[in-house]
Write an enzyme that holds these catalytic residues in place. Sequence first.
Site, PDB file in Angstrom:
ATOM      1  N   GLY A   1       0.838  -1.192   0.000  1.00 30.81           N
ATOM      2  CA  GLY A   1       0.000   0.000   0.000  1.00 30.81           C
ATOM      3  C   GLY A   1       0.869   1.235   0.000  1.00 30.81           C
ATOM      4  O   GLY A   1       2.088   1.137   0.131  1.00 30.81           O
TER       5      GLY A   1
ATOM      6  N   PRO B   1       2.923   4.695   0.867  1.00 34.28           N
ATOM      7  CA  PRO B   1       3.766   4.980   2.022  1.00 34.28           C
ATOM      8  C   PRO B   1       3.004   5.708   3.115  1.00 34.28           C
ATOM      9  O   PRO B   1       2.069   6.453   2.839  1.00 34.28           O
ATOM     10  CB  PRO B   1       4.876   5.866   1.450  1.00 34.28           C
ATOM     11  CG  PRO B   1       4.459   6.255   0.087  1.00 34.28           C
ATOM     12  CD  PRO B   1       3.393   5.316  -0.364  1.00 34.28           C
ATOM     13  N   GLY B   2       3.402   5.474   4.349  1.00 36.33           N
ATOM     14  CA  GLY B   2       2.837   6.210   5.470  1.00 36.33           C
ATOM     15  C   GLY B   2       1.440   5.802   5.875  1.00 36.33           C
ATOM     16  O   GLY B   2       0.737   6.541   6.557  1.00 36.33           O
ATOM     17  N   THR B   3       1.013   4.616   5.455  1.00 36.25           N
ATOM     18  CA  THR B   3      -0.347   4.189   5.795  1.00 36.25           C
ATOM     19  C   THR B   3      -0.372   3.302   7.040  1.00 36.25           C
ATOM     20  O   THR B   3      -1.415   2.758   7.380  1.00 36.25           O
ATOM     21  CB  THR B   3      -0.987   3.432   4.620  1.00 36.25           C
ATOM     22  OG1 THR B   3      -0.033   2.540   4.061  1.00 36.25           O
ATOM     23  CG2 THR B   3      -1.455   4.395   3.550  1.00 36.25           C
ATOM     24  N   GLY B   4       0.768   3.130   7.688  1.00 41.00           N
ATOM     25  CA  GLY B   4       0.772   2.400   8.953  1.00 41.00           C
ATOM     26  C   GLY B   4       1.171   0.933   8.844  1.00 41.00           C
ATOM     27  O   GLY B   4       0.821   0.132   9.704  1.00 41.00           O
ATOM     28  N   LYS B   5       1.927   0.585   7.807  1.00 44.60           N
ATOM     29  CA  LYS B   5       2.356  -0.814   7.661  1.00 44.60           C
ATOM     30  C   LYS B   5       3.312  -1.207   8.798  1.00 44.60           C
ATOM     31  O   LYS B   5       3.153  -2.262   9.407  1.00 44.60           O
ATOM     32  CB  LYS B   5       3.016  -1.025   6.289  1.00 44.60           C
ATOM     33  CG  LYS B   5       2.029  -0.810   5.131  1.00 44.60           C
ATOM     34  CD  LYS B   5       2.648  -1.091   3.789  1.00 44.60           C
ATOM     35  CE  LYS B   5       3.595   0.001   3.314  1.00 44.60           C
ATOM     36  NZ  LYS B   5       2.939   1.315   3.081  1.00 44.60           N
TER      37      LYS B   5
ATOM     38  N   HIS C   1     -19.600   6.853 -10.422  1.00 42.17           N
ATOM     39  CA  HIS C   1     -19.148   5.639 -11.097  1.00 42.17           C
ATOM     40  C   HIS C   1     -19.249   4.427 -10.157  1.00 42.17           C
ATOM     41  O   HIS C   1     -19.883   3.416 -10.490  1.00 42.17           O
ATOM     42  CB  HIS C   1     -17.699   5.845 -11.575  1.00 42.17           C
ATOM     43  CG  HIS C   1     -17.103   4.677 -12.298  1.00 42.17           C
ATOM     44  ND1 HIS C   1     -16.849   4.695 -13.646  1.00 42.17           N
ATOM     45  CD2 HIS C   1     -16.709   3.456 -11.864  1.00 42.17           C
ATOM     46  CE1 HIS C   1     -16.334   3.532 -14.009  1.00 42.17           C
ATOM     47  NE2 HIS C   1     -16.241   2.762 -12.936  1.00 42.17           N
ATOM     48  N   GLU C   2     -18.683   4.558  -8.969  1.00 39.50           N
ATOM     49  CA  GLU C   2     -18.685   3.429  -8.032  1.00 39.50           C
ATOM     50  C   GLU C   2     -20.086   3.158  -7.490  1.00 39.50           C
ATOM     51  O   GLU C   2     -20.466   2.009  -7.283  1.00 39.50           O
ATOM     52  CB  GLU C   2     -17.698   3.668  -6.878  1.00 39.50           C
ATOM     53  CG  GLU C   2     -16.246   3.861  -7.304  1.00 39.50           C
ATOM     54  CD  GLU C   2     -15.677   2.704  -8.126  1.00 39.50           C
ATOM     55  OE1 GLU C   2     -16.143   1.553  -7.963  1.00 39.50           O
ATOM     56  OE2 GLU C   2     -14.780   2.958  -8.946  1.00 39.50           O
TER      57      GLU C   2
ATOM     58  N   HIS D   1     -21.888   0.984  -9.934  1.00 37.84           N
ATOM     59  CA  HIS D   1     -21.502  -0.429  -9.829  1.00 37.84           C
ATOM     60  C   HIS D   1     -22.243  -1.086  -8.660  1.00 37.84           C
ATOM     61  O   HIS D   1     -22.776  -2.185  -8.770  1.00 37.84           O
ATOM     62  CB  HIS D   1     -19.998  -0.570  -9.551  1.00 37.84           C
ATOM     63  CG  HIS D   1     -19.107  -0.397 -10.748  1.00 37.84           C
ATOM     64  ND1 HIS D   1     -19.305  -1.058 -11.933  1.00 37.84           N
ATOM     65  CD2 HIS D   1     -17.971   0.334 -10.924  1.00 37.84           C
ATOM     66  CE1 HIS D   1     -18.330  -0.719 -12.786  1.00 37.84           C
ATOM     67  NE2 HIS D   1     -17.523   0.135 -12.199  1.00 37.84           N
TER      68      HIS D   1
HETATM   69  P1  ADP Z   1       4.358   2.776   6.481  1.00 38.90           P
HETATM   70  O1  ADP Z   1       5.124   1.697   7.165  1.00 38.90           O
HETATM   71  O2  ADP Z   1       3.085   2.288   5.843  1.00 38.90           O
HETATM   72  O3  ADP Z   1       5.152   3.620   5.540  1.00 38.90           O
HETATM   73  P2  ADP Z   1       4.263   3.885   9.129  1.00 38.90           P
HETATM   74  O4  ADP Z   1       3.706   2.753   9.895  1.00 38.90           O
HETATM   75  O5  ADP Z   1       5.741   4.067   9.218  1.00 38.90           O
HETATM   76  O6  ADP Z   1       3.822   3.783   7.602  1.00 38.90           O
HETATM   77  O7  ADP Z   1       3.499   5.212   9.560  1.00 38.90           O
HETATM   78  C1  ADP Z   1       4.201   6.400   9.894  1.00 38.90           C
HETATM   79  C2  ADP Z   1       3.497   7.120  11.013  1.00 38.90           C
HETATM   80  O8  ADP Z   1       2.243   7.632  10.577  1.00 38.90           O
HETATM   81  C3  ADP Z   1       3.162   6.232  12.179  1.00 38.90           C
HETATM   82  O9  ADP Z   1       4.221   6.140  13.096  1.00 38.90           O
HETATM   83  C4  ADP Z   1       1.953   6.938  12.790  1.00 38.90           C
HETATM   84  O10 ADP Z   1       2.338   8.005  13.588  1.00 38.90           O
HETATM   85  C5  ADP Z   1       1.242   7.503  11.581  1.00 38.90           C
HETATM   86  N1  ADP Z   1       0.193   6.580  11.074  1.00 38.90           N
HETATM   87  C6  ADP Z   1       0.141   6.042   9.836  1.00 38.90           C
HETATM   88  N2  ADP Z   1      -0.949   5.280   9.680  1.00 38.90           N
HETATM   89  C7  ADP Z   1      -1.606   5.300  10.851  1.00 38.90           C
HETATM   90  C8  ADP Z   1      -2.806   4.692  11.325  1.00 38.90           C
HETATM   91  N3  ADP Z   1      -3.551   3.897  10.526  1.00 38.90           N
HETATM   92  N4  ADP Z   1      -3.192   4.930  12.596  1.00 38.90           N
HETATM   93  C9  ADP Z   1      -2.442   5.744  13.389  1.00 38.90           C
HETATM   94  N5  ADP Z   1      -1.314   6.348  12.999  1.00 38.90           N
HETATM   95  C10 ADP Z   1      -0.882   6.148  11.751  1.00 38.90           C
HETATM   96 ZN    ZN Z   2     -15.608   0.820 -12.775  1.00 41.81          ZN
END
Ligand code: ADP
Ligand code: ZN
Length: 459
Positions: free
Chosen positions: A61, A63-67, A287-288, A291
């Site tokens: 996913g 970047p920065g989505t909390g992986k 659109h969605e 569907h």
């Molecule tokens: P990724 O690994 O997807 O690049 P990170 O886990 O390193 O993202 O997320 C970076 C920071 O953003 C986290 O330390 C947190 O502070 C914030 N963050 C991102 N997604 C979330 C979430 N779903 N809930 C709470 N905080 C989040």
């Molecule tokens: Zn479609």
Amino acid sequence: MPWKRNSRMFKEARNLSLLLEDVAGNAEAKAMLKDMISFIKNPDKYADVGARMPRGILFYGPPGTGKTLMAKAIAGEAGVPFYACSGSDFMQTYVGVGASRIRELFKTAKKAEKAVIFIDEIDAIGKKRGRGPGASHDERDQTLNALLAEMSGFHDRDGVVVIAATNRLDTLDDALTRPGRFDRLIEISLPDVNARQKILTLHASDKPLDESVDLTALAKSTVSFSGAMLENLLNEAAIFAANENNGTKVFINQTHIDKAFFTVIAGAEKTDTSFITEEDRKITAFHEAAHALATRLLLPDSYISKVTIIPSTRGAGGFSLSIPKDTLYMTKEKLLANIKILLAGRAGEEIIFGEEKITTGASNDIEKVSTQMVNFISTYGMDEDFGIFNMNVLANGNSFSAGTSEARLVDLCRDRIKLLYHETRELISNNITDLKKIAAELLNRESLNHEDIEALLSS
Ligand code: ADP
Ligand code: ZN
């Protein structure tokens, strides 16, 4: 930085208090991880009944989505040590160093008996192999092989799980996602408005906000912000507030937030989608919604698990996902319904915005429709005019008329699709009130599930 054998290269944090509840949103991903947590805690429970659990999980996913956060939370929930590293750490100048680092990492983790190993940026070592001269990359291959060898060396009763993360699923070597390797793929997506509000609330908990700040409104105005961007936004706002501090207690106000908003947007990568216009959102919503509406009308038995206008990593403006009722065979009726559901997106756009305003958003749908129509006619033998005949038998080149037959098939497919499109447009037009209801709710909440839609349309 040169690598020293005795340096503590893998960060370990034992006292992780991070739990799943600290990760906002991503409910589907969390549900897919419940059994992994239970497995790490008690691998015997699974080994006793001969269940082989996936050893590798791949988070993908934007970047920065909390992986990373999610991986930490798994370790936290299971109460086991967390070992983190990044794929780029393994890419060294000297061949063999990456591989030995991998072995070292697994040795440390196995000593702990139960552990979560997290490898960020797995694409650095697991990129698709290039072709042509100069494409060979010994170091990367050796590192990747070492990783795969370590993963296949697990015993059923080891509570060690490897989680890898990537922003670029499409560039990964297929070898990585084969069974027994990273065979559980979990998408971590951008937060919807609800999740954004939760993330903001979470990160605002240690920050004094004054009453001019409305987190609900802020969540609404931060479409396509990642969790990291939201966190960053509040942090920048806090810095602006602190800069003004001259002895008296300061609060973060809306002006600080507004200034921070632009800092964050300016710093955001070009590839991300923070710049979706209101117009685009509206088109995606209709659109969605179309569907989803067509699914509900034509296949009432299937379950709409998610409709969203949050862009996915697959490059679509939004998507709807429905789970068909399990059946062994597909009936003619259902095949045609599926085609209409695919056509509904374009139909919805046309009805609301006009023929001149239809978009490229339907291209993926059109590709699927075309494939399904060819199969309908020439594989399943379901078209009355064409009759019961499989065109593929001509593909061997043993017929000089293959070319003309193909042209005939194409004409027939286009005719049939035209007719189905017409019917779909009528269906959507006749239910335009419901279409508008769903679209409005999508614009408001960004993603909806089956229950949401049922509740919305039965009210
Ligand atoms: P990724 O690994 O997807 O690049 P990170 O886990 O390193 O993202 O997320 C970076 C920071 O953003 C986290 O330390 C947190 O502070 C914030 N963050 C991102 N997604 C979330 C979430 N779903 N809930 C709470 N905080 C989040
Ligand atoms: Zn479609």
